[in-house]
Structure formats: C-alpha cells, structure tokens
Design an enzyme around this catalytic site. Structure first.
Site, PDB file in Angstrom:
ATOM      1  N   LYS A 202      -8.512  -4.375   2.745  1.00  0.00           N
ATOM      2  CA  LYS A 202      -7.096  -4.735   2.770  1.00  0.00           C
ATOM      3  C   LYS A 202      -6.921  -6.056   2.039  1.00  0.00           C
ATOM      4  CE  LYS A 202      -3.241  -5.743   5.817  1.00  0.00           C
ATOM      5  NZ  LYS A 202      -2.719  -5.701   7.187  1.00  0.00           N
ATOM      6  N   LYS A 256      -5.918  -0.703   0.870  1.00  0.00           N
ATOM      7  CA  LYS A 256      -4.510  -1.098   1.010  1.00  0.00           C
ATOM      8  C   LYS A 256      -4.247  -2.400   0.270  1.00  0.00           C
ATOM      9  CE  LYS A 256      -1.352  -2.577   4.581  1.00  0.00           C
ATOM     10  NZ  LYS A 256      -1.205  -2.982   5.950  1.00  0.00           N
TER      11      LYS A 256
HETATM   12  C1  PBG Z   1      -0.283  -6.240   9.528  1.00  0.00           C
HETATM   13  C2  PBG Z   1       0.074  -5.084   8.681  1.00  0.00           C
HETATM   14  C3  PBG Z   1       0.735  -5.211   7.475  1.00  0.00           C
HETATM   15  C4  PBG Z   1       0.950  -3.921   7.007  1.00  0.00           C
HETATM   16  C5  PBG Z   1       0.416  -3.030   7.933  1.00  0.00           C
HETATM   17  N1  PBG Z   1      -0.141  -3.765   8.968  1.00  0.00           N
HETATM   18  C6  PBG Z   1       1.253  -6.413   6.774  1.00  0.00           C
HETATM   19  C7  PBG Z   1       0.433  -7.607   6.621  1.00  0.00           C
HETATM   20  O1  PBG Z   1      -0.800  -7.565   6.626  1.00  0.00           O
HETATM   21  O2  PBG Z   1       1.051  -8.662   6.500  1.00  0.00           O
HETATM   22  C8  PBG Z   1       1.676  -3.645   5.733  1.00  0.00           C
HETATM   23  C9  PBG Z   1       2.217  -2.287   5.548  1.00  0.00           C
HETATM   24  C10 PBG Z   1       3.218  -2.186   4.470  1.00  0.00           C
HETATM   25  O3  PBG Z   1       3.490  -3.138   3.713  1.00  0.00           O
HETATM   26  O4  PBG Z   1       3.780  -1.089   4.350  1.00  0.00           O
HETATM   27  N2  PBG Z   1      -1.321  -6.140  10.365  1.00  0.00           N
END
Ligand code: PBG
Length: 334
Positions: A202, A256
């Site tokens: 991520k 991601k």
């Molecule tokens: C946070 C989380 C995020 C997303 C999913 N879980 C955002 C972040 O890490 O700030 C993002 C999902 C999206 O942008 O559609 N744990």
C-alpha cells in the site's frame, strides 16, 4: 524473431482483429462479475443514503440501506463487499477505543448483513484511522506512529470483526508484524476459517483523497502516512512486503492504489502465484467519474477498460466503487 512468427504477408496480425467473433475468440483476458469486491461506506441512522461530494454516485449508507445494497450485490453475483465506517467525530479519540468496540458501526453492520444476506462474503478494514482523532492508521505519540502498540489494538479490532461474522479481514494499516499477530489470535480463538487479505503493498498516495472525505478523516490528518505506507518510487520493496505477509499467514494480498501500480500487480502475481487483488481507489474512481460526468470520456468504456487492465496485469480481483455498475453492464440481457 519469435519461432512461430512467419514474415508478412503469411502473418497479418490484423486477421484476428477484423471482426467481433475473431476478436472474442482471441481475447486473452476477461473481466467478470466474480472478479469484483464492492467497497461500501456506512454511517449511523435509518434510511439514509448521504452523497459524498468527491465521489459522485457513491453514498454513505445507514445499516438498513447497507443491507439492501448487499442484497443487490448478491443478486448481481458480486462475491464480496467491503465495509468502511464513517465515524462521528465524537467517537474519535487518541486511544481509538471505538475501533475495538464489539458494538461499533462496522460490527453491527456485519451482523445485520450476515443475518439477511448470508450468501455474500463480508470483508472489513483494519486500521485505526476512522477512529483516530489525528487521522492516522496507528497510535501517535510525540508525532511518532507506534508500531507494536498499534498491532495489539489491530488484533483486538480484528477479533471483534471476526466475532461479528466477517469472512475476510483486510488490514490496511501497513504496520509491521500485524498479519502474524492476527493469524495467531484468530487460530487461538477458533476462527480458523477467517481469511486475511493483506494490504501488503500500500503506497503513500495522493489518490486516497476522496476516501478520507468519505470516512470523515480529511480535516484531521496531521502530517502524512509516509513512515508506514510505501514510497511510490519503490517496486522491489513491494515483493518483500508480500513475501513477509505470506510467511505470516496472509491468504490473499493486495496492491493499492491500482492503475498507477499495474507493474507491481504483475510482479507480485509472477513472483508468488497467490490470490492477488488491486484496489481501484477513490481518486481513480473520481477521475473516471469526474471526466465522464463532464462528457470528456466515455465513462462506461473507461470503467471497463480500467478494470480489464487489472486482469491483464495478473490480478484475480479488484476492489472497485464501480462494482454494481459494472455488474449490471456485464449481466446477460434479460
Ligand atoms: C485507511 C484506508 C485508506 C483507504 C482504505 N483504507 C486511506 C488511507 O490510507 O489514507 C483508501 C481507499 C480509497 O482511497 O478508496 N486505512
């Protein structure tokens, strides 16, 4: 030259592109409804569907409405939904107590959906940010994100979700050691069949903006998430993260965001051959929807093309806010 490649004109690569049947027969990758996981935002209340400004067409749903959405997803053949809570500011604290509350919004929604739509798999999000007054995925002390203390809380959060009936746990926090800790706790508690889909690779991305809006974390975040989420310049590190998570017991892994990281999807699939998913995140959705709503691109075609790209890159499935729209498009005409 490739040994099966006869020179022109014996080989004319346009022959297999000249008509729809030929193109269909020669298509290498396909997108089906079975590839989709639908992320759904939930909130308190009754009979509420609250629009999210930065994600046109996406709503925060009260639990009763989320149950209807799950029903719709199941009837369309979508295998799984993933729940994200919009938490009222009054429940956000430095200690993130609400994250582990067996009666929090997410856990009540899991029970309600399981009771009424047993056929759909429920995935959850494990990270402290919806409950954290400073918007971070982990506990913060003196400006430092605390790894090990956060992992302890994440394990409690995971257990409450498993107790509520979650099928797939999705740790999105990027702390070290969380997969092993969760797996051990799940096994010890008899939740031996609850799966973990780790957000293994991520990235610290600008494409999460609309999501933070959707879960009410936008104004709160102090600093950035670069000490735990990945540097967008790195690729080899993603393979180390995936290897590490698999060695700790992850059943499935995720990359991601999605479209800017298709190279990572391909490398992960080729290196490990495990169930591999991409998250087409909120900013990707907003770009496609935003341009489509202005008539700048054909929204339906862009949506399908963007999702097919994940299949071509080796993904087994995609988390996408387009899931119900795609499922309706892919459904055979009645
Ligand atoms: C946070 C989380 C995020 C997303 C999913 N879980 C955002 C972040 O890490 O700030 C993002 C999902 C999206 O942008 O559609 N744990």
């Amino acid at each position: 030259m490739h040994p099966t490649f006869a020179p022109f004109p014996a080989t004319r690569l346009r022959r297999t592109r000249r008509s729809a049947p030929l193109r269909d027969l020669c298509q290498e990758n396909v997108l089906t409804v079975k590839d989709l996981i639908w992320p759904i935002f939930i909130r308190e209340g009754q009979d509420v569907a609250e629009p999210i400004a930065s994600m046109p067409g996406v709503f925060r749903l009260s639990i009763d409405k989320a149950v209807r959405a799950a029903e719709e997803a199941a009837s369309l053949g979508i295998p799984a939904i993933c729940l994200f809570p919009y938490t009222d500011i009054s429940l956000k604290t430095e200690g993130c107590e609400e994250a582990c509350n067996p009666e929090n919004l997410t856990n009540r929604a899991i029970r309600a959906i399981k009771a009424e739509v047993p056929g759909i798999a429920i995935m959850t999000d494990i990270a402290l940010d919806p409950y954290n007054i400073n918007g971070h995925d982990g506990f913060v002390r003196d400006g430092i994100i605390l790894n090990d203390e956060t992992v302890e809380a994440l394990v409690k959060m995971a257990m409450a979700q498993a107790d509520a009936g979650a099928d797939i746990l999705g740790p999105s926090d990027m702390m070290d050691g969380r997969i092993g800790a969760m797996r051990a706790a799940l096994e010890a508690a008899g939740h031996t069949d609850v799966a973990i889909l780790s957000y293994s690779a991520k990235y610290a991305s600008a494409f999460y903006g609309p999501f933070r809006d959707a879960v009410g974390a936008s104004g709160l975040l102090t600093g950035d998430k670069k000490t735990y989420q990945m540097n967008p310049g790195n690729a080899d590190e993603a393979l180390r993260l995936v290897a590490r998570d698999l060695s700790e017991g992850a059943d499935m892994v995720m990359i991601k965001p999605g479209m800017p990281y298709l190279d990572i999807c391909r490398r992960v699939k080729d290196s490990f051959g495990v169930p591999t998913y991409a998250y087409q995140v909120s900013g990707e959705y907003a770009m496609i929807r935003g341009a489509a709503d202005r008539g700048w691109i054909d929204g339906d075609r862009a949506m399908l093309e963007s999702l097919l790209a994940f299949k071509r890159a080796g993904c087994d499935g995609i988390l996408t806010y387009f899931a119900p729209a795609v499922a309706r498009m892919l459904a055979p005409a009645a």
